[in-house]
Design a protein around this motif. Sequence first.
Motif, short mmCIF file in Angstrom:
data_model
loop_
_atom_site.label_atom_id
_atom_site.label_comp_id
_atom_site.label_asym_id
_atom_site.label_seq_id
_atom_site.Cartn_x
_atom_site.Cartn_y
_atom_site.Cartn_z
N ALA A 273 37.70 27.86 38.98
CA ALA A 273 38.46 29.06 39.29
C ALA A 273 37.54 29.98 40.21
O ALA A 273 36.28 29.81 40.39
N ASN A 274 38.20 31.04 40.66
CA ASN A 274 37.28 32.02 41.64
C ASN A 274 37.92 33.40 41.31
O ASN A 274 39.03 33.55 41.57
N TRP A 275 37.29 34.37 40.90
CA TRP A 275 37.50 35.55 40.47
C TRP A 275 36.78 36.68 41.34
O TRP A 275 35.48 36.52 41.30
N VAL A 276 37.40 37.91 41.57
CA VAL A 276 36.61 38.76 42.51
C VAL A 276 36.68 40.17 41.77
O VAL A 276 38.01 40.61 41.27
N THR A 277 35.62 40.78 41.46
CA THR A 277 35.85 42.22 40.74
C THR A 277 36.61 43.10 41.64
O THR A 277 36.63 43.15 42.66
N PRO A 278 37.40 43.92 40.97
CA PRO A 278 38.34 45.02 41.82
C PRO A 278 37.48 45.97 42.43
O PRO A 278 36.23 46.19 42.18
N VAL A 279 37.99 46.60 43.44
CA VAL A 279 37.30 47.36 44.43
C VAL A 279 37.07 48.68 43.71
O VAL A 279 36.03 49.33 44.27
N ALA A 280 37.56 49.04 42.56
CA ALA A 280 37.16 50.38 41.85
C ALA A 280 35.82 50.26 41.33
O ALA A 280 35.29 51.08 40.83
#
Length: 287
Positions: free
Chosen positions: A162-169
Amino acid sequence: MPKEIELPEGFVPPEIPDPPATPRDSATVMLVRDGARGLEVFLIRRVAGMAFAGGMTAFPGGSVDLRDADASVAWHGPEAGWWGERFGVAPGMARALVCAAVRETFEESGVLLAGPDAESVVSDTLPYAGARQALVDREVSLAGFLADAGLVLRADLLRPWANWVTPVAERRRFDTRFFLAAVPSGQRADGATSEAADVAWCGPTEALDDWKQGRRGLLPPTWTTLAELEDCGSVAAAMTAERAISKQMPRVIREGGVLRLVVNGDPDYDRAADHLDPGPDDRLEPR
């Protein structure tokens, strides 16, 4: 994503970064084994004082180091281009991600996905304890360690997941690629890392039940991957599962005074902004 997953206190800062922080490339590895009751996964409860996800339960992993891109690393398995196609990155970055996955797994669990040649894997990692600490201290690169030890990185023991990106906040952001690997025969995972408050082998269902009972904190990517592993039942099933990897970029949404994440495909995703715009009497922190 269950609505019961709320963001931990302080996950979202009082002021949204403008511009958003650039995500750091990182890798994390779900180590699995077959236990008496089926598939088990190795979990680390992170030290509470850590800057990111302190106190949360996670898998071994961390950021890519510049030296992880060393093309001289001895390598067996799918080439960097193959990994790049799975994760949607250039071959050089793909190589660095695989090396980071192997390095971080060794640093944080003592499991070494390498062997003397393309047909064998290290069965006892104790002789490499000094090199493990040297990697942690950044005194040596993974490529240098493997060359000195006469070992070959076994990329064929990993599977892209999988590939997850931390939210911009979030102030600290990561573009994390999730890998799956079975613990090699004879090796054992340990908690000999300063980043772990404790470690455990758990079935995915057990880990999710612990979360339901408040005994474990799980961020959405960890919860999701555990739920996916729950459907596998065995190491063989997990390692042969067909995975179509798309980049998950969660957004933060406020509901009933708490914050939670919504992911691609969630009915609320399109109406959730990439940032929060609190009213004059509202706060960004979960209540």
